[in-house]
Design a protein around this motif. Structure first.
Motif, short mmCIF file in Angstrom:
data_model
loop_
_atom_site.label_atom_id
_atom_site.label_comp_id
_atom_site.label_asym_id
_atom_site.label_seq_id
_atom_site.Cartn_x
_atom_site.Cartn_y
_atom_site.Cartn_z
N ASP A 41 -5.65 -57.02 51.29
CA ASP A 41 -4.69 -55.93 51.43
C ASP A 41 -5.08 -54.81 50.46
OD1 ASP A 41 -2.48 -54.20 51.40
OD2 ASP A 41 -1.14 -55.82 52.00
N ARG A 42 -5.79 -53.82 50.97
CA ARG A 42 -6.27 -52.74 50.12
C ARG A 42 -5.13 -51.86 49.62
NH1 ARG A 42 -11.25 -49.86 53.04
NH2 ARG A 42 -11.23 -48.74 51.03
N ASP A 43 -4.08 -51.71 50.43
CA ASP A 43 -2.95 -50.90 49.99
C ASP A 43 -2.22 -51.55 48.82
OD1 ASP A 43 -3.43 -48.93 51.88
OD2 ASP A 43 -2.16 -49.89 53.39
N LEU A 44 -2.07 -52.87 48.86
CA LEU A 44 -1.45 -53.57 47.74
C LEU A 44 -2.27 -53.38 46.47
CD1 LEU A 44 0.69 -55.47 46.57
CD2 LEU A 44 -0.72 -57.40 47.35
N ARG A 45 -3.57 -53.52 46.60
CA ARG A 45 -4.44 -53.34 45.44
C ARG A 45 -4.29 -51.92 44.88
NH1 ARG A 45 -8.67 -56.44 43.06
NH2 ARG A 45 -8.99 -55.40 41.07
N GLU A 46 -4.16 -50.96 45.77
CA GLU A 46 -4.04 -49.56 45.35
C GLU A 46 -2.75 -49.32 44.58
OE1 GLU A 46 -5.64 -45.60 45.34
OE2 GLU A 46 -6.52 -47.50 46.01
N ILE A 47 -1.62 -49.75 45.12
CA ILE A 47 -0.34 -49.46 44.45
C ILE A 47 -0.15 -50.31 43.21
CG2 ILE A 47 0.71 -48.70 46.61
CD1 ILE A 47 2.33 -51.29 46.63
N ALA A 48 -0.75 -51.51 43.19
CA ALA A 48 -0.60 -52.39 42.02
C ALA A 48 -1.20 -51.77 40.76
CB ALA A 48 -1.25 -53.74 42.30
N SER A 49 -2.14 -50.87 40.93
CA SER A 49 -2.77 -50.23 39.77
C SER A 49 -1.93 -49.10 39.21
CB SER A 49 -4.16 -49.70 40.15
OG SER A 49 -4.04 -48.63 41.08
N GLN A 50 -0.81 -48.75 39.90
CA GLN A 50 0.02 -47.63 39.47
C GLN A 50 1.47 -48.02 39.16
OE1 GLN A 50 -0.90 -44.57 38.79
NE2 GLN A 50 -3.02 -44.70 39.50
#
Length: 273
Positions: free
Chosen positions: A63-72
């Motif tokens: 899940d690339r979107d999860l990885r993206e938001i988890a960093s913020q």
């Protein structure tokens, strides 16, 4: 997994530990499924009273979107769940955690022969709450039964009454062991956890009470060095083995996890009279 403590980036919790929840989505060791690829969800608290929720039907590891938001996202309280369907469709509305107002709810396990019991169970949900049910899972039904029985006022009693109803309906339909659950629910301040099954064989559930021991578990996580003594974790599987760092919630128990305290009590279904 549930986390409560000083605000921390979600990626530190989901991706950095050796046996992180993302790793468990492919390599679970203690649950009924080794692979949990039927969706992922997180719920977190920020500046508003009500939590935000992200859900996806993608496998957690992809899940690339999860990885993206988890960093913020930085939060003091996080719920995260990876799903292995017990029969209901793989769709966003069936992913955990489920939300109602300030409350989040997630569940491992199942209500046995849910298709047979479903009509009787959903008909017991408060009519004012019923329109808010979005999906088709046993988990969401159990959540709304607990809300019907007063979850927002007294979580242990509400869950005990909901479980008693499921067992009564199950036995009426010839289901010997209707309930198998580990549940976590929160109002954004405290976390309540439950471990119970009708047959006495429940999925694993662990909690931590000493952040210093968790730091020993994860020397690779610099963020843990900044967390205060009130940090608490609840996990279905230990993120890494270290004797004394994780305490198992006993089968047939409920627990209260709060920044300044933790309690474990016996849990029994409560039949209304």
């Amino acid at each position: 997994m549930a986390y409560s403590g000083d605000p921390i980036l979600v990626e530190e919790l989901l991706y950095r530990p050796v046996h992180s929840l993302i790793d468990q989505s492919l390599h679970a060791k203690l649950g009924g499924f080794t692979t949990n690829g039927d969706g992922v969800g997180i719920g977190w608290y920020g500046d508003r009273a009500e939590p935000a929720v992200y859900k996806s039907t993608h496998p957690a590891w992809n899940d690339r979107d999860l990885r993206e938001i988890a960093s913020q996202i930085r939060t003091p309280l996080l719920f995260a769940h990876i799903r292995a369907s017990s029969g209901t469709p793989v769709q966003r509305s069936n992913c955990h955690p489920f939300r109602h107002g300030r409350w989040l709810w997630m569940h491992n396990g199942s209500l046995a022969e849910f298709g047979t019991l479903k009509r009787d169970l959903v008909m017991a949900v408060d009519p004012a709450l019923y329109p808010q049910i979005e999906g088709s899972t046993d988990t969401e039904t159990l959540f709304f039964l607990a809300l019907t029985f007063g979850l927002e006022d007294d979580p242990p009693t509400a869950v005990a009454r909901a479980v008693a109803l499921v067992e009564e309906v199950g036995h009426r339909h010839g289901v010997a062991y209707p309930v198998h659950m580990t549940v976590a629910t929160t109002d954004g301040e405290s976390i309540w956890v439950f471990r119970y099954s009708s047959e006495g064989e429940t999925s694993s559930l662990y909690y931590s009470t000493d952040v210093a021991q968790v730091r020993q578990l994860h020397p690779e996580l610099e963020a843990l060095q900044q967390l205060g003594p009130d940090t608490r974790f609840v996990v279905s599987e230990p993120l890494r083995e270290l004797p004394g760092a994780w305490h198992e919630v006993p089968d047939g128990s409920w627990g209260l996890v709060h920044r300044d305290k933790g309690e474990i009590h016996p849990f029994q279904p409560l039949v209304r009279v």
